[in-house]
Design a protein around this motif. Sequence first.
Motif, PDB file in Angstrom:
ATOM      1  N   THR A  10       6.503 -14.348  -8.999  1.00  0.00           N
ATOM      2  CA  THR A  10       5.621 -13.195  -8.969  1.00  0.00           C
ATOM      3  C   THR A  10       4.463 -13.223  -8.005  1.00  0.00           C
ATOM      4  OG1 THR A  10       4.181 -11.606 -10.177  1.00  0.00           O
ATOM      5  CG2 THR A  10       3.932 -14.146 -10.729  1.00  0.00           C
ATOM      6  N   SER A  11       4.124 -12.238  -7.133  1.00  0.00           N
ATOM      7  CA  SER A  11       3.122 -12.157  -6.182  1.00  0.00           C
ATOM      8  C   SER A  11       1.794 -12.241  -6.831  1.00  0.00           C
ATOM      9  CB  SER A  11       2.873 -11.014  -5.691  1.00  0.00           C
ATOM     10  OG  SER A  11       1.898 -10.881  -4.676  1.00  0.00           O
ATOM     11  N   ILE A  12       0.893 -13.266  -6.300  1.00  0.00           N
ATOM     12  CA  ILE A  12      -0.403 -13.353  -6.828  1.00  0.00           C
ATOM     13  C   ILE A  12      -1.450 -12.945  -5.509  1.00  0.00           C
ATOM     14  CG2 ILE A  12      -0.029 -14.971  -8.813  1.00  0.00           C
ATOM     15  CD1 ILE A  12      -1.036 -17.262  -6.634  1.00  0.00           C
ATOM     16  N   SER A  13      -1.010 -12.585  -4.546  1.00  0.00           N
ATOM     17  CA  SER A  13      -1.717 -12.103  -3.567  1.00  0.00           C
ATOM     18  C   SER A  13      -2.763 -10.914  -3.750  1.00  0.00           C
ATOM     19  CB  SER A  13      -0.918 -11.482  -2.159  1.00  0.00           C
ATOM     20  OG  SER A  13       0.144 -12.359  -1.880  1.00  0.00           O
ATOM     21  N   ALA A  14      -3.853 -11.386  -3.045  1.00  0.00           N
ATOM     22  CA  ALA A  14      -5.063 -10.379  -3.547  1.00  0.00           C
ATOM     23  C   ALA A  14      -6.168 -10.582  -2.153  1.00  0.00           C
ATOM     24  CB  ALA A  14      -5.736 -10.408  -4.829  1.00  0.00           C
ATOM     25  N   MET A  15      -7.094  -9.587  -2.093  1.00  0.00           N
ATOM     26  CA  MET A  15      -8.265  -9.922  -1.024  1.00  0.00           C
ATOM     27  C   MET A  15      -9.036 -10.999  -1.260  1.00  0.00           C
ATOM     28  SD  MET A  15      -8.092  -7.371   1.358  1.00  0.00           S
ATOM     29  CE  MET A  15      -7.406  -6.041   1.927  1.00  0.00           C
TER      30      MET A  15
ATOM     31  N   ASN B   3      -3.322  -2.410 -10.295  1.00  0.00           N
ATOM     32  CA  ASN B   3      -4.195  -3.422 -10.713  1.00  0.00           C
ATOM     33  C   ASN B   3      -3.699  -4.433 -11.642  1.00  0.00           C
ATOM     34  OD1 ASN B   3      -3.857  -2.350 -13.391  1.00  0.00           O
ATOM     35  ND2 ASN B   3      -5.158  -0.452 -13.034  1.00  0.00           N
ATOM     36  N   ARG B   4      -4.709  -5.307 -11.863  1.00  0.00           N
ATOM     37  CA  ARG B   4      -4.339  -6.553 -12.545  1.00  0.00           C
ATOM     38  C   ARG B   4      -3.533  -6.234 -13.793  1.00  0.00           C
ATOM     39  NH1 ARG B   4      -8.642 -11.090 -14.766  1.00  0.00           N
ATOM     40  NH2 ARG B   4      -7.117 -12.603 -15.847  1.00  0.00           N
TER      41      ARG B   4
ATOM     42  N   ASP C 156     -10.123 -13.340  -7.547  1.00  0.00           N
ATOM     43  CA  ASP C 156      -8.569 -12.526  -7.993  1.00  0.00           C
ATOM     44  C   ASP C 156      -7.362 -13.076  -7.742  1.00  0.00           C
ATOM     45  OD1 ASP C 156     -10.417 -10.297  -8.533  1.00  0.00           O
ATOM     46  OD2 ASP C 156     -10.385  -9.454  -6.600  1.00  0.00           O
ATOM     47  N   VAL C 157      -7.142 -13.843  -6.882  1.00  0.00           N
ATOM     48  CA  VAL C 157      -5.911 -14.810  -6.624  1.00  0.00           C
ATOM     49  C   VAL C 157      -5.774 -15.668  -7.751  1.00  0.00           C
ATOM     50  CG1 VAL C 157      -4.456 -16.230  -5.405  1.00  0.00           C
ATOM     51  CG2 VAL C 157      -5.675 -14.410  -4.226  1.00  0.00           C
ATOM     52  N   LEU C 158      -6.662 -16.321  -8.179  1.00  0.00           N
ATOM     53  CA  LEU C 158      -6.839 -17.374  -9.086  1.00  0.00           C
ATOM     54  C   LEU C 158      -6.739 -16.789 -10.383  1.00  0.00           C
ATOM     55  CD1 LEU C 158      -9.806 -19.575  -7.985  1.00  0.00           C
ATOM     56  CD2 LEU C 158      -7.579 -20.168  -8.077  1.00  0.00           C
ATOM     57  N   ARG C 159      -7.279 -15.250 -10.700  1.00  0.00           N
ATOM     58  CA  ARG C 159      -7.249 -14.850 -11.976  1.00  0.00           C
ATOM     59  C   ARG C 159      -5.506 -14.450 -12.010  1.00  0.00           C
ATOM     60  NH1 ARG C 159     -12.510 -10.873 -11.323  1.00  0.00           N
ATOM     61  NH2 ARG C 159     -13.905 -12.323 -12.188  1.00  0.00           N
ATOM     62  N   LEU C 160      -5.014 -13.979 -11.013  1.00  0.00           N
ATOM     63  CA  LEU C 160      -3.516 -13.432 -11.011  1.00  0.00           C
ATOM     64  C   LEU C 160      -2.680 -14.705 -11.351  1.00  0.00           C
ATOM     65  CD1 LEU C 160      -3.763 -10.977  -8.169  1.00  0.00           C
ATOM     66  CD2 LEU C 160      -3.180 -10.141 -10.546  1.00  0.00           C
ATOM     67  N   ALA C 161      -3.073 -15.881 -10.903  1.00  0.00           N
ATOM     68  CA  ALA C 161      -2.293 -17.311 -10.880  1.00  0.00           C
ATOM     69  C   ALA C 161      -2.341 -17.460 -12.250  1.00  0.00           C
ATOM     70  CB  ALA C 161      -2.903 -18.213 -10.205  1.00  0.00           C
TER      71      ALA C 161
ATOM     72  N   GLN D  41       1.566  -6.111 -16.740  1.00  0.00           N
ATOM     73  CA  GLN D  41       2.493  -5.627 -17.616  1.00  0.00           C
ATOM     74  C   GLN D  41       4.104  -5.577 -17.073  1.00  0.00           C
ATOM     75  OE1 GLN D  41       1.625  -1.282 -17.182  1.00  0.00           O
ATOM     76  NE2 GLN D  41       3.275  -0.802 -18.415  1.00  0.00           N
ATOM     77  N   VAL D  42       4.042  -5.399 -15.738  1.00  0.00           N
ATOM     78  CA  VAL D  42       5.174  -5.558 -14.903  1.00  0.00           C
ATOM     79  C   VAL D  42       5.805  -6.901 -15.172  1.00  0.00           C
ATOM     80  CG1 VAL D  42       6.399  -5.538 -12.844  1.00  0.00           C
ATOM     81  CG2 VAL D  42       4.622  -3.546 -13.415  1.00  0.00           C
TER      82      VAL D  42
END
Length: 300
Positions: free
Chosen positions: A73-78, A51-52, A82-87, A57-58
């Motif tokens: 790091t990967s920011i891939s998501a459906m 999860n996010r 969510d991609v923007l949040r991971l970015a 954490q990793v």
Amino acid sequence: MFHGLSAFPLTPVNETGINEKEYVNLIQRLVAAGVDSIGALGSTGNYAYLNREERYQVLRLAVGSAEGIPVMTSISAMRTLDVLRLAEDAQQAGASAVLLAPVSYQALTDEEVYLLYEQVTRSLSIPLCVYDNPVTTHFHFSDELHGRIAGLPQVRSIKIPGVPSGPEAAKVRISHLRALIPSHVSIGVSSDPFAVTGLNAGCEAWYSVLGGLFPRTCLRMTRFALDDCAEEAERISERLEPIWSLFRQYGSLRVVSAAAEISGLISSPSLPLPLQPLNQSVREHLKSILKDIQTIEESW
């Protein structure tokens, strides 16, 4: 940072959580070997099963242990949201670059994929690597679409899934793609069995699964290929054919996780359910293969 060997380590994870100590030890092996960059949370890093909060954490562990080596790091998501949040998380955690594959439950059109990269790159202050991974995403990039996306701001590399096995055909493949993308965007090969062929054909980077576990061996192959010592690089790759064969048969994640367990680098189980480890007979075969790889690793 999109040249040379980018090593993609495992994320040791099971139903009890992420083993932070073991993960940091894997990162420190890459640092000691002097890899050119580290690919945290790639497919080998089990990003799709986290999860996010776990991904953040990793990533913090990777950046904090990398001692200045660039971390992608990967920011891939459906969903694009969510991609923007991971970015955003990646930039806050100190990542040097992000890796994005167009993953989706519904089949995506070329225009939908282009718009994904267009929207994401508008929000980035760090470079992006396009992850072309049709086995996972079931989306097939055309070279023309790669060319459009490569013109977007912050796009600096394309991670292709492999090249034709013949050296001349591989050169034609890379030359055709190179003609359609800007010179500042590198081409990196990611299918380990094709790595040396890709590097010898003109790829500038190897995005490596095996490099996340045996970085010295993979660095040696990369340096030989990029220094125009094609035959030396090919000899090492041919020596690794037994593990390439296991990659093709069982998938690189299962093989590398078993190799890390056998080598005493991580504990078992190290895969999230429903993924299952290699059976015992395959593990016994892998043990004999690892003895030869360890010999190469220690000779570097």
